[in-house]
Design a protein around this motif. Structure first.
Motif, PDB file in Angstrom:
ATOM      1  N   GLY A  43      29.487  36.608  44.624  1.00 50.70           N
ATOM      2  CA  GLY A  43      29.678  38.022  44.298  1.00 50.70           C
ATOM      3  C   GLY A  43      29.293  38.922  45.465  1.00 50.70           C
ATOM      4  O   GLY A  43      30.019  39.872  45.790  1.00 50.70           O
ATOM      5  N   HIS A  44      28.178  38.615  46.099  1.00 48.94           N
ATOM      6  CA  HIS A  44      27.767  39.372  47.278  1.00 48.94           C
ATOM      7  C   HIS A  44      28.827  39.255  48.372  1.00 48.94           C
ATOM      8  O   HIS A  44      29.136  40.238  49.049  1.00 48.94           O
ATOM      9  N   LEU A  45      29.407  38.085  48.518  1.00 44.47           N
ATOM     10  CA  LEU A  45      30.448  37.887  49.532  1.00 44.47           C
ATOM     11  C   LEU A  45      31.736  38.629  49.175  1.00 44.47           C
ATOM     12  O   LEU A  45      32.454  39.085  50.064  1.00 44.47           O
ATOM     13  N   ILE A  46      32.022  38.778  47.890  1.00 53.25           N
ATOM     14  CA  ILE A  46      33.164  39.601  47.466  1.00 53.25           C
ATOM     15  C   ILE A  46      32.882  41.064  47.803  1.00 53.25           C
ATOM     16  O   ILE A  46      33.757  41.767  48.335  1.00 53.25           O
ATOM     17  N   ASP A  47      31.666  41.518  47.506  1.00 55.83           N
ATOM     18  CA  ASP A  47      31.282  42.892  47.853  1.00 55.83           C
ATOM     19  C   ASP A  47      31.421  43.123  49.354  1.00 55.83           C
ATOM     20  O   ASP A  47      31.927  44.159  49.792  1.00 55.83           O
ATOM     21  N   SER A  48      30.979  42.155  50.135  1.00 55.82           N
ATOM     22  CA  SER A  48      31.066  42.252  51.590  1.00 55.82           C
ATOM     23  C   SER A  48      32.525  42.311  52.038  1.00 55.82           C
ATOM     24  O   SER A  48      32.884  43.104  52.921  1.00 55.82           O
ATOM     25  N   ALA A  49      33.360  41.495  51.429  1.00 51.22           N
ATOM     26  CA  ALA A  49      34.790  41.513  51.766  1.00 51.22           C
ATOM     27  C   ALA A  49      35.395  42.877  51.435  1.00 51.22           C
ATOM     28  O   ALA A  49      36.174  43.426  52.220  1.00 51.22           O
ATOM     29  N   ALA A  50      35.013  43.437  50.287  1.00 54.38           N
ATOM     30  CA  ALA A  50      35.538  44.750  49.886  1.00 54.38           C
ATOM     31  C   ALA A  50      35.104  45.837  50.875  1.00 54.38           C
ATOM     32  O   ALA A  50      35.920  46.680  51.267  1.00 54.38           O
ATOM     33  N   ASN A  51      33.848  45.808  51.275  1.00 55.15           N
ATOM     34  CA  ASN A  51      33.364  46.788  52.247  1.00 55.15           C
ATOM     35  C   ASN A  51      34.086  46.633  53.582  1.00 55.15           C
ATOM     36  O   ASN A  51      34.488  47.622  54.195  1.00 55.15           O
ATOM     37  N   LYS A  79      26.809  42.252  37.493  1.00 55.46           N
ATOM     38  CA  LYS A  79      26.457  41.156  36.582  1.00 55.46           C
ATOM     39  C   LYS A  79      27.410  39.958  36.738  1.00 55.46           C
ATOM     40  O   LYS A  79      28.054  39.505  35.784  1.00 55.46           O
ATOM     41  N   TYR A  80      27.481  39.458  37.953  1.00 52.53           N
ATOM     42  CA  TYR A  80      28.371  38.334  38.244  1.00 52.53           C
ATOM     43  C   TYR A  80      28.094  37.109  37.379  1.00 52.53           C
ATOM     44  O   TYR A  80      29.011  36.341  37.075  1.00 52.53           O
ATOM     45  N   ASN A  81      26.848  36.894  36.952  1.00 53.29           N
ATOM     46  CA  ASN A  81      26.538  35.705  36.157  1.00 53.29           C
ATOM     47  C   ASN A  81      27.258  35.678  34.815  1.00 53.29           C
ATOM     48  O   ASN A  81      27.432  34.608  34.225  1.00 53.29           O
ATOM     49  N   SER A  82      27.685  36.816  34.323  1.00 50.86           N
ATOM     50  CA  SER A  82      28.402  36.834  33.048  1.00 50.86           C
ATOM     51  C   SER A  82      29.920  36.849  33.244  1.00 50.86           C
ATOM     52  O   SER A  82      30.668  37.006  32.284  1.00 50.86           O
ATOM     53  N   TYR A  83      30.361  36.654  34.469  1.00 48.47           N
ATOM     54  CA  TYR A  83      31.790  36.626  34.784  1.00 48.47           C
ATOM     55  C   TYR A  83      32.211  35.182  35.061  1.00 48.47           C
ATOM     56  O   TYR A  83      31.409  34.364  35.500  1.00 48.47           O
ATOM     57  N   SER A  84      33.439  34.868  34.823  1.00 46.39           N
ATOM     58  CA  SER A  84      33.958  33.512  34.984  1.00 46.39           C
ATOM     59  C   SER A  84      33.862  33.029  36.433  1.00 46.39           C
ATOM     60  O   SER A  84      34.368  33.682  37.351  1.00 46.39           O
ATOM     61  N   TYR A  85      33.220  31.876  36.617  1.00 51.65           N
ATOM     62  CA  TYR A  85      33.083  31.321  37.966  1.00 51.65           C
ATOM     63  C   TYR A  85      34.430  31.031  38.627  1.00 51.65           C
ATOM     64  O   TYR A  85      34.622  31.409  39.793  1.00 51.65           O
ATOM     65  N   PRO A  86      35.399  30.406  37.940  1.00 50.41           N
ATOM     66  CA  PRO A  86      36.692  30.182  38.614  1.00 50.41           C
ATOM     67  C   PRO A  86      37.339  31.483  39.088  1.00 50.41           C
ATOM     68  O   PRO A  86      37.952  31.528  40.162  1.00 50.41           O
ATOM     69  N   GLN A  87      37.174  32.559  38.322  1.00 53.13           N
ATOM     70  CA  GLN A  87      37.740  33.850  38.736  1.00 53.13           C
ATOM     71  C   GLN A  87      36.987  34.432  39.930  1.00 53.13           C
ATOM     72  O   GLN A  87      37.601  35.011  40.820  1.00 53.13           O
ATOM     73  N   ILE A  88      35.677  34.278  39.952  1.00 51.60           N
ATOM     74  CA  ILE A  88      34.882  34.746  41.096  1.00 51.60           C
ATOM     75  C   ILE A  88      35.312  33.999  42.353  1.00 51.60           C
ATOM     76  O   ILE A  88      35.561  34.606  43.397  1.00 51.60           O
ATOM     77  N   LEU A  89      35.393  32.678  42.251  1.00 51.42           N
ATOM     78  CA  LEU A  89      35.757  31.863  43.411  1.00 51.42           C
ATOM     79  C   LEU A  89      37.163  32.199  43.905  1.00 51.42           C
ATOM     80  O   LEU A  89      37.394  32.334  45.113  1.00 51.42           O
ATOM     81  N   GLU A  90      38.089  32.372  42.983  1.00 50.88           N
ATOM     82  CA  GLU A  90      39.467  32.701  43.369  1.00 50.88           C
ATOM     83  C   GLU A  90      39.552  34.090  44.010  1.00 50.88           C
ATOM     84  O   GLU A  90      40.267  34.282  44.997  1.00 50.88           O
ATOM     85  N   LEU A  91      38.834  35.046  43.443  1.00 55.31           N
ATOM     86  CA  LEU A  91      38.818  36.392  44.024  1.00 55.31           C
ATOM     87  C   LEU A  91      38.227  36.355  45.425  1.00 55.31           C
ATOM     88  O   LEU A  91      38.770  36.959  46.349  1.00 55.31           O
ATOM     89  N   TRP A  92      37.127  35.623  45.610  1.00 57.54           N
ATOM     90  CA  TRP A  92      36.515  35.477  46.937  1.00 57.54           C
ATOM     91  C   TRP A  92      37.532  34.894  47.920  1.00 57.54           C
ATOM     92  O   TRP A  92      37.702  35.411  49.021  1.00 57.54           O
ATOM     93  N   LYS A  93      38.198  33.836  47.491  1.00 58.04           N
ATOM     94  CA  LYS A  93      39.184  33.175  48.362  1.00 58.04           C
ATOM     95  C   LYS A  93      40.315  34.134  48.724  1.00 58.04           C
ATOM     96  O   LYS A  93      40.649  34.301  49.907  1.00 58.04           O
TER      97      LYS A  93
END
Length: 156
Positions: A43-51, A79-93
């Motif tokens: 999640g932090h890496l997604i935030d970093s990518a967005a910035n 609250k990334y822990n309550s979000y789907s891990y596959p969706q987090i990973l795919e969004l990061w990718k």
């Protein structure tokens, strides 16, 4: 910036492959109140990518940019822990693959354009390199966190 784009792309593919089959429950585990879970690191890496998306694009539109830094409180807000891990990973990718495309096609004449923050001027070229370095640090943190979570589960 093609070399940087290629390096980032290799990191994305390797990491995605290594982390794609991990169970959601494992990725939500916080080993202590002051450490991030695997989901929160991504999640932090997604935030970093967005910035950095904003910085990489906007600094090709203007010579100088005043833009806020990163607020670590976002991990708690989102609250990334309550979000789907596959969706987090795919969004990061996918976000990072977009950054690869932006970096690869970056206008070289804009490399010295600068982001002004905390009294410092950081060039676009520096920001790209720093983004990749930052990602490497957190990918090491991910590996350490996964190992620690797996060891903790084995002791349970």
């Amino acid at each position: 910036m093609k070399k940087e784009s290629l390096k980032l792309k290799k990191m994305i593919k390797k990491t995605y492959y290594e982390y794609t089959d991990i169970k959601d429950e494992i990725c939500s585990i916080n080993l202590s109140p002051d450490t991030w879970s695997i989901k929160e690191i991504f999640g932090h890496l997604i935030d970093s990518a967005a910035n950095n998306y904003q910085r990489f694009v906007r600094l090709q539109e203007t010579d100088s940019l005043d833009f806020p830094g990163y607020d670590y409180n976002r991990i708690k807000i989102i609250k990334y822990n309550s979000y789907s891990y596959p969706q987090i990973l795919e969004l990061w990718k996918q976000y990072n693959l977009l950054l690869c495309h932006i970096i690869k096609n970056m206008d070289d004449s804009k490399r010295e354009n600068s982001w002004n923050t905390d009294g410092r001027e950081l060039t676009l070229s520096f920001l790209v390199t720093d983004y990749i370095d930052h990602l490497e640090i957190h990918l090491s943190q991910l590996a350490e966190r996964l190992k620690a979570v797996q060891e903790n589960l084995a002791l349970s």
